[in-house]
Design a protein around this motif. Sequence first.
Motif, short mmCIF file in Angstrom:
data_model
loop_
_atom_site.label_atom_id
_atom_site.label_comp_id
_atom_site.label_asym_id
_atom_site.label_seq_id
_atom_site.Cartn_x
_atom_site.Cartn_y
_atom_site.Cartn_z
N LYS A 1 0.79 -1.23 0.00
CA LYS A 1 0.00 0.00 0.00
C LYS A 1 0.82 1.28 0.00
CE LYS A 1 -3.82 -2.20 2.35
NZ LYS A 1 -4.72 -2.21 3.45
N ARG A 2 2.10 1.20 0.34
CA ARG A 2 2.92 2.41 0.47
C ARG A 2 4.32 2.13 -0.06
NH1 ARG A 2 6.08 4.31 4.89
NH2 ARG A 2 6.40 6.53 4.73
N ARG A 3 4.90 3.15 -0.70
CA ARG A 3 6.23 2.99 -1.27
C ARG A 3 7.00 4.30 -1.10
NH1 ARG A 3 7.64 3.75 -6.77
NH2 ARG A 3 5.43 3.96 -7.19
N VAL A 4 8.25 4.22 -0.65
CA VAL A 4 9.12 5.38 -0.50
C VAL A 4 10.40 5.08 -1.27
CG1 VAL A 4 10.34 6.91 1.09
CG2 VAL A 4 8.17 5.87 1.79
N ILE A 5 10.71 5.96 -2.24
CA ILE A 5 11.90 5.78 -3.06
C ILE A 5 12.72 7.06 -3.00
CG2 ILE A 5 10.92 4.03 -4.59
CD1 ILE A 5 10.29 6.20 -6.63
N ASN A 6 14.01 6.93 -3.34
CA ASN A 6 14.92 8.06 -3.23
C ASN A 6 15.89 8.05 -4.40
OD1 ASN A 6 16.59 10.11 -2.32
ND2 ASN A 6 16.57 9.39 -0.22
N ASN A 7 16.23 9.27 -4.84
CA ASN A 7 17.19 9.46 -5.91
C ASN A 7 17.83 10.83 -5.69
OD1 ASN A 7 17.62 10.88 -8.67
ND2 ASN A 7 17.72 8.71 -9.16
#
Length: 116
Positions: free
Chosen positions: A97-103
């Motif tokens: 249900k939730r996703r946290v990505i970083n770049n």
Amino acid sequence: MKLLIASLLFLGAVSVNAQTSKELIGKWKLVKETKDGVDKEIKDDTYQVFFDDGKFEGIVGSKTSNGKWKLSDDNKVLTVKISIIKVKFTIEYFDAKRRVINNDMTGRLEYEKAAD
């Protein structure tokens, strides 16, 4: 008995944070964007749509871009390619249900699974 209970709790915690291509399939809405510690205003509805055949659709307001996606074998890196641009995101958190990505370019992006 205590070891068994501890093992079950650990397995339950691991399954809550499962990261698989199967869970990625679907439409995700951007709910928070943070760059250099500052929250950015999300002006338009922004979505990422992942299809099971590796196709990807990025939606910002009324504009749509098509491309491809790939999740690394260890489920820690999400690569999205649109045209000749390839962007790799480090996955900080990901469940159904939730996703946290970083770049480094985009900063930290938080998504919630959108209703189909």
